[in-house]
Motif scaffolding. Structure first.
Motif, PDB file in Angstrom:
ATOM      1  N   ILE A 121      41.621  28.906  35.492  1.00 42.91           N
ATOM      2  CA  ILE A 121      41.814  29.710  36.715  1.00 42.91           C
ATOM      3  C   ILE A 121      43.256  30.212  36.844  1.00 42.91           C
ATOM      4  CG2 ILE A 121      42.021  29.448  39.248  1.00 42.91           C
ATOM      5  CD1 ILE A 121      39.254  28.179  39.207  1.00 42.91           C
ATOM      6  N   LYS A 125      42.794  36.562  34.892  1.00 37.68           N
ATOM      7  CA  LYS A 125      42.637  37.419  36.062  1.00 37.68           C
ATOM      8  C   LYS A 125      41.352  37.056  36.795  1.00 37.68           C
ATOM      9  CE  LYS A 125      43.659  41.840  36.234  1.00 37.68           C
ATOM     10  NZ  LYS A 125      43.575  43.278  35.870  1.00 37.68           N
ATOM     11  N   HIS A 126      40.357  36.709  36.026  1.00 37.61           N
ATOM     12  CA  HIS A 126      39.092  36.282  36.611  1.00 37.61           C
ATOM     13  C   HIS A 126      38.295  35.600  35.505  1.00 37.61           C
ATOM     14  CE1 HIS A 126      36.115  36.120  39.731  1.00 37.61           C
ATOM     15  NE2 HIS A 126      35.206  36.721  38.989  1.00 37.61           N
ATOM     16  N   SER A 127      37.240  34.904  35.900  1.00 34.71           N
ATOM     17  CA  SER A 127      36.365  34.316  34.878  1.00 34.71           C
ATOM     18  C   SER A 127      34.943  34.268  35.413  1.00 34.71           C
ATOM     19  CB  SER A 127      36.851  32.922  34.488  1.00 34.71           C
ATOM     20  OG  SER A 127      37.170  32.168  35.629  1.00 34.71           O
ATOM     21  N   PHE A 128      34.027  34.256  34.483  1.00 33.00           N
ATOM     22  CA  PHE A 128      32.605  34.201  34.823  1.00 33.00           C
ATOM     23  C   PHE A 128      31.967  33.064  34.033  1.00 33.00           C
ATOM     24  CE2 PHE A 128      33.892  38.619  35.086  1.00 33.00           C
ATOM     25  CZ  PHE A 128      33.359  39.043  36.295  1.00 33.00           C
ATOM     26  N   ILE A 146      37.887  44.405  34.522  1.00 28.14           N
ATOM     27  CA  ILE A 146      38.992  43.657  35.132  1.00 28.14           C
ATOM     28  C   ILE A 146      40.138  43.495  34.138  1.00 28.14           C
ATOM     29  CG2 ILE A 146      39.652  41.403  36.101  1.00 28.14           C
ATOM     30  CD1 ILE A 146      36.711  41.230  37.144  1.00 28.14           C
ATOM     31  N   ARG A 151      47.030  45.789  36.590  1.00 31.11           N
ATOM     32  CA  ARG A 151      47.851  45.079  35.622  1.00 31.11           C
ATOM     33  C   ARG A 151      46.907  44.368  34.667  1.00 31.11           C
ATOM     34  NH1 ARG A 151      52.090  40.373  37.376  1.00 31.11           N
ATOM     35  NH2 ARG A 151      52.743  39.714  35.309  1.00 31.11           N
ATOM     36  N   ARG A 179      33.527  44.755  42.014  1.00 35.71           N
ATOM     37  CA  ARG A 179      33.289  44.237  43.357  1.00 35.71           C
ATOM     38  C   ARG A 179      34.315  44.791  44.349  1.00 35.71           C
ATOM     39  NH1 ARG A 179      32.495  37.928  41.721  1.00 35.71           N
ATOM     40  NH2 ARG A 179      30.888  38.302  40.188  1.00 35.71           N
ATOM     41  N   ASN A 180      33.938  44.676  45.591  1.00 29.60           N
ATOM     42  CA  ASN A 180      34.800  45.193  46.658  1.00 29.60           C
ATOM     43  C   ASN A 180      36.196  44.621  46.608  1.00 29.60           C
ATOM     44  OD1 ASN A 180      32.769  46.635  47.704  1.00 29.60           O
ATOM     45  ND2 ASN A 180      32.109  45.039  49.122  1.00 29.60           N
ATOM     46  N   GLY A 181      36.282  43.371  46.224  1.00 34.98           N
ATOM     47  CA  GLY A 181      37.542  42.669  46.353  1.00 34.98           C
ATOM     48  C   GLY A 181      38.585  43.075  45.331  1.00 34.98           C
ATOM     49  N   TYR A 182      38.218  43.879  44.337  1.00 30.11           N
ATOM     50  CA  TYR A 182      39.189  44.167  43.297  1.00 30.11           C
ATOM     51  C   TYR A 182      39.539  45.636  43.304  1.00 30.11           C
ATOM     52  CZ  TYR A 182      41.846  43.640  39.155  1.00 30.11           C
ATOM     53  OH  TYR A 182      42.896  43.615  38.282  1.00 30.11           O
ATOM     54  N   ASP A 302      51.261  46.012  40.204  1.00 26.58           N
ATOM     55  CA  ASP A 302      50.855  44.719  40.766  1.00 26.58           C
ATOM     56  C   ASP A 302      51.607  44.475  42.072  1.00 26.58           C
ATOM     57  OD1 ASP A 302      50.324  42.137  41.413  1.00 26.58           O
ATOM     58  OD2 ASP A 302      50.998  41.264  39.522  1.00 26.58           O
ATOM     59  N   PRO A 303      50.916  44.516  43.196  1.00 28.23           N
ATOM     60  CA  PRO A 303      51.624  44.357  44.475  1.00 28.23           C
ATOM     61  C   PRO A 303      52.365  43.026  44.586  1.00 28.23           C
ATOM     62  CG  PRO A 303      49.230  44.292  44.786  1.00 28.23           C
ATOM     63  CD  PRO A 303      49.480  44.720  43.375  1.00 28.23           C
ATOM     64  N   THR A 304      51.884  42.012  43.869  1.00 33.94           N
ATOM     65  CA  THR A 304      52.552  40.707  43.980  1.00 33.94           C
ATOM     66  C   THR A 304      53.874  40.678  43.217  1.00 33.94           C
ATOM     67  OG1 THR A 304      51.417  39.753  42.081  1.00 33.94           O
ATOM     68  CG2 THR A 304      50.347  39.521  44.205  1.00 33.94           C
TER      69      THR A 304
ATOM     70  N   ARG B  21      39.609  28.820  43.351  1.00 34.41           N
ATOM     71  CA  ARG B  21      40.574  29.858  42.989  1.00 34.41           C
ATOM     72  C   ARG B  21      41.569  30.076  44.123  1.00 34.41           C
ATOM     73  NH1 ARG B  21      38.281  32.625  38.478  1.00 34.41           N
ATOM     74  NH2 ARG B  21      36.088  32.107  38.424  1.00 34.41           N
ATOM     75  N   LYS B  65      48.959  39.213  49.283  1.00 39.16           N
ATOM     76  CA  LYS B  65      48.915  40.002  48.045  1.00 39.16           C
ATOM     77  C   LYS B  65      48.298  39.197  46.914  1.00 39.16           C
ATOM     78  CE  LYS B  65      53.174  42.711  48.762  1.00 39.16           C
ATOM     79  NZ  LYS B  65      54.541  42.792  48.201  1.00 39.16           N
ATOM     80  N   GLN B  66      48.704  37.926  46.834  1.00 31.83           N
ATOM     81  CA  GLN B  66      48.146  37.086  45.764  1.00 31.83           C
ATOM     82  C   GLN B  66      46.645  36.910  45.951  1.00 31.83           C
ATOM     83  OE1 GLN B  66      49.646  36.056  43.131  1.00 31.83           O
ATOM     84  NE2 GLN B  66      51.841  36.110  43.584  1.00 31.83           N
ATOM     85  N   TYR B  68      44.583  38.879  47.440  1.00 31.03           N
ATOM     86  CA  TYR B  68      43.857  40.130  47.173  1.00 31.03           C
ATOM     87  C   TYR B  68      43.664  40.366  45.680  1.00 31.03           C
ATOM     88  CZ  TYR B  68      43.198  42.130  51.813  1.00 31.03           C
ATOM     89  OH  TYR B  68      42.751  42.390  53.079  1.00 31.03           O
ATOM     90  N   LEU B  70      42.457  38.213  43.772  1.00 24.44           N
ATOM     91  CA  LEU B  70      41.241  37.499  43.374  1.00 24.44           C
ATOM     92  C   LEU B  70      40.044  38.421  43.580  1.00 24.44           C
ATOM     93  CD1 LEU B  70      41.917  33.999  44.964  1.00 24.44           C
ATOM     94  CD2 LEU B  70      42.350  34.730  42.627  1.00 24.44           C
ATOM     95  N   VAL B  71      39.219  38.466  42.556  1.00 19.66           N
ATOM     96  CA  VAL B  71      38.089  39.387  42.573  1.00 19.66           C
ATOM     97  C   VAL B  71      37.157  39.132  43.753  1.00 19.66           C
ATOM     98  CG1 VAL B  71      36.019  39.987  41.266  1.00 19.66           C
ATOM     99  CG2 VAL B  71      38.209  39.783  40.101  1.00 19.66           C
ATOM    100  N   VAL B  73      37.810  37.890  46.738  1.00 19.24           N
ATOM    101  CA  VAL B  73      38.377  37.969  48.088  1.00 19.24           C
ATOM    102  C   VAL B  73      38.228  39.394  48.614  1.00 19.24           C
ATOM    103  CG1 VAL B  73      40.512  37.845  49.432  1.00 19.24           C
ATOM    104  CG2 VAL B  73      39.975  36.072  47.754  1.00 19.24           C
ATOM    105  N   LEU B  74      37.530  39.527  49.738  1.00 19.12           N
ATOM    106  CA  LEU B  74      37.235  40.856  50.270  1.00 19.12           C
ATOM    107  C   LEU B  74      38.248  41.290  51.315  1.00 19.12           C
ATOM    108  CD1 LEU B  74      33.404  40.245  50.756  1.00 19.12           C
ATOM    109  CD2 LEU B  74      34.549  41.193  48.766  1.00 19.12           C
TER     110      LEU B  74
END
Lengths: 557, 168
Positions: A121, A125-128, A146, A151, A179-182, A302-304, B21, B65-66, B68, B70-71, B73-74
């Motif tokens: 994790i 960036k992500h995992s499935f 993704i 980035r 997905r919406n979140g990305y 990357d905003p972070t 996560r 920001k961190q 967001y 995460l895939v 997190v909406l």
């Protein structure tokens, strides 16, 4: 033979343009390994899963495409962790496929089971973990999306054996998967206008080019910006080679092993335009003393990364290419003769102070190696003194001519990454430059090079020590050396021969041309053991806890 | 920098692994999660996570920001401060004697607590309120002999409803 999950994996990989996988099979990955036999995807068998991930990473860095690695479950998956983390730190697009035990056995401490999702994790960036055959295609497509969007970075897909073996229908067409979140947002034109205004007013500006400029494929545009504006620029270590400029505008790379001129000019600047860098501590050293006079404009996808380490006065979150394209017409010509004269004067004084780019005979040797190899050669540096010698000495001509593990600093990276680079860019010449310490860490990959007859050149700097650590102990621990001596017990020439690779040994400081010529003219792989003095350190260097302009130039300081 | 308690409310995909996560984002940056509540929203595909964390003033923007990235997190919202309704449920057991019974009963009424279950000598009380309110309740009952306590941590919602806000 109906369609099974493994066929879906291959179908999606092909759909995503994958033709190469680096991997090592095991019982749980066998349904996939079996079906790969009939596919057009070439599976390169490495000798250790860590090398599979590094090779996929090297492939990605050399080509700009996604690198794919495959392991079995349990130890196969855990062995890939270092390679995945390396790709994560340098934002290299990677899809790591790990086989997993059957879904019915998950959580039962089954043979070769490990919770690889939890373990990775922080470094993906992500995992499935695919628990339903119907999710397989969409999860894989999302993984590629993704890995490459925003980035870039690694994505892991964990594939239970029964999912790989499950009967199913071929995957349907691509649907809207993300997905919406990305999302990748982008600040508006106003943010760029603010940056342009401040830049136009500045008297002592400098551009900092990070690795993100390469990742955004914005090197040409950045070159246009530099050419048009005649702005002096520095790079980070990951940004080395992004822009060619032979007119004195390139001041070198910044940071703890960077060029004194670059560090000094950044320190004196009143405006910084930083693009695609996260201002890592290796670049900035002491944050509170970094560029104390400068207004900082920071462009990053990357905003972070914005204001994480260095506060951005003028941030722009978004694509570097888009940002630079918008910025170029807004920049007005301005006479900065005083500033350019000051830079020129400092350059002259630094060149006197640091002959041979501070690398001693090793630096000269690396340039001779480069001269003996074709112009388009990619150098893949390992980590340690050899890395700093290479980054300081290799004349970078194209963005992808120097690959190295910058963020993670992974020893053992160079040989397997060179394998991936060579396979990804077969028309280009590839040389792996390593030290004896890093070479030990993935020496088994000589077998891979030999087996596939990859014409990779390998230079092993042998000083019998962990050289960088020796230098640090020398300078900052009163030369109390401990646990750094590797000794001269290994005959690397004989070791290479044992793997079937021709090789020779020369001394760096008194090198005849013979070994270098042999390296250059041999068609297949070749290993050159370059014996280097253990006192061949690299200078200048910034002591721990000091600022970028407190570099020291020798042991006597 | 001043350290204060912040409340974050986030909408996330309701699927395995999302919470770990999110927890990793906090732990890898050295932030402690003080309270945490997770439950499905009206839409069973989406969960709401409400968490509180003590942090400096930069915290909210940085951690948002961190998160967001995460895939799953909406949406992440800062629910700190008086514009938001904060509630937590606390249950606690208190010893009761013939001498203290009347006073305890009065206090239960005054504080708006509920007796969840009881015996002759022991009541388990339920109190719903903001964290400071529950702290006050606990402090009052403590001298009688509070044996055990369990609380949920804050849940929160915006006090003013906007017509277009989806029902999550």
């Amino acid at each position: 033979m109906g369609t099974i999950g493994a066929d879906i994996v291959i179908q999606i990989l092909r759909e995503q343009g994958v033709d190469v996988i680096f991997g090592f099979p095991g019982a749980n990955s066998l349904p996939l390994n079996d079906r790969l036999m009939e596919s057009s995807i070439r599976h390169y068998l490495v000798r250790h899963e860590q090398a599979a991930a590094h090779a996929a990473d090297g492939y990605a860095r050399a080509t700009g495409k996604v690198g794919v690695c495959l392991s079995t479950s349990g130890p196969g998956a855990t062995n890939m962790v270092t390679g995945i983390a390396t790709a994560y730190m340098d934002s290299s697009p990677l899809v790591a496929l790990t086989a997993q035990v059957n879904t019915s056995l998950l959580g039962r401490d089954a043979f070769q089971e490990t919770d690889i999702i939890s373990m990775t994790i922080p470094i993906t960036k992500h995992s499935f973990q695919v628990k339903n055959i119907h999710d397989l295609a969409s999860n894989l497509r999302e993984a590629f999306e993704i890995a490459t969007s925003g980035r870039p970075g690694p994505v892991l897909v964990d594939l239970p054996r029964d999912i790989l073996a499950a009967q199913c229908e071929p995957a349907g067409p691509v649907e809207e998967t993300i997905r919406n979140g990305y999302k990748n947002g982008s600040d508006g034109r106003e943010a760029i206008e603010r940056i342009a205004r401040a830049l136009n007013q500045s008297e002592r500006p400098v551009v900092i080019i990070g690795g993100g400029v390469k990742l955004a494929n914005a090197c040409d545009l950045m070159g246009d910006l530099i050419a048009k504006t005649q702005l002096p620029f520095v790079t980070t270590m990951m940004g080395v080679g992004s822009v060619n400029a032979a007119n004195g505008l390139n001041l070198g790379f910044i940071g703890s092993h960077g060029f004194e001129l670059a560090n000094s000019i950044v320190h004196q600047s009143d405006f910084i335009l930083a693009v695609g860098t996260r201002f890592t501590d290796r670049s900035t050293s002491r944050i509170d003393e970094f560029a104390p006079l400068a207004t900082v404009a920071h462009i990053d996808i990357d905003p972070t990364s914005i204001s994480k380490n260095i506060k951005a006065d003028l941030p722009f979150t978004g694509d570097a290419m888009e940002a630079i394209r918008t910025l170029i017409p807004m920049i007005e010509p301005r006479d900065r003769t005083d500033w350019m004269n000051r830079i020129a004067e400092e350059r002259t004084s630094v060149e006197e102070k640091v002959p041979d780019r501070g690398c001693g005979p090793a630096g000269t040797f690396i340039r001779r190696i480069q001269e003996a190899l074709p112009d388009d050669t990619m150098a893949v540096a390992d980590v340690g003194l050899n890395q700093i010698w290479t980054v300081r000495s290799w004349r970078t001509r194209t963005p992808r001519c120097l690959l190295t593990s910058g963020g993670m600093g992974t020893m053992g990276f160079s040989v397997p990454a060179a394998i991936g680079a060579k396979i990804g860019a077969p028309a280009r010449s590839v040389v792996a430059i390593t030290g004896d310490g890093g070479f030990y860490m993935n020496i088994q990959e000589l077998a891979t090079i030999r087996y596939y007859n990859l014409p990779i050149k390998i230079v092993v700097f042998n000083n019998g020590h962990l050289g960088m650590i020796r230098q640090i102990q020398n300078l900052f621990f009163d030369a109390r050396y401990n646990s750094i001596e590797l000794g001269e017990g290994t005959d690397f020439v004989a070791a290479a021969r044992a793997f079937g690779i021709p090789s020779s040994r020369i001394r760096v400081d008194n090198a005849s041309d013979e070994g270098i010529e042999a390296l250059g003219r041999t068609d297949g792989p070749y290993l050159l053991e370059a014996v280097v003095d253990s006192e061949n350190f690299v200078f200048p260097i910034i002591p721990p806890g000091r600022s970028n302009v407190e570099m020291i130039f020798g042991q006597a300081d | 920098m001043t350290v204060e308690e912040r409340t974050l409310s986030m909408l996330v995909n309701n699927r395995p692994g999302v919470l770990s996560r999110i927890a990793a984002v906090f732990s890898s940056r050295g932030y402690n999660i003080s309270t945490l509540c997770v439950a499905e929203t009206i839409n069973p595909d989406i969960s709401r996570i409400t968490l509180t964390s003590s942090a400096d003033s930069d915290f909210t923007e940085k951690i948002k920001k961190q998160l967001y990235k995460l895939v799953d997190v909406l949406e992440v919202s800062d629910f700190s401060g008086p514009a938001f309704l904060h509630r937590e449920l606390m249950i606690f057991g208190v010893k009761v004697t013939p001498e203290t019974r009347i006073e305890i009963m009065r206090a239960i009424e005054r504080f708006g607590c509920r007796i969840a279950t009881m015996s002759q000598s022991y009541y388990i009380l339920e109190s719903t309120g903001s964290r400071p309110e529950n702290e006050a309740v606990l402090a009052y009952f403590d001298p009688f002999g509070v044996e055990e306590m369990n609380r949920t941590g804050s849940v929160a919602l915006k006090k003013i409803f906007e017509a277009a806000t989806p029902r999550t």
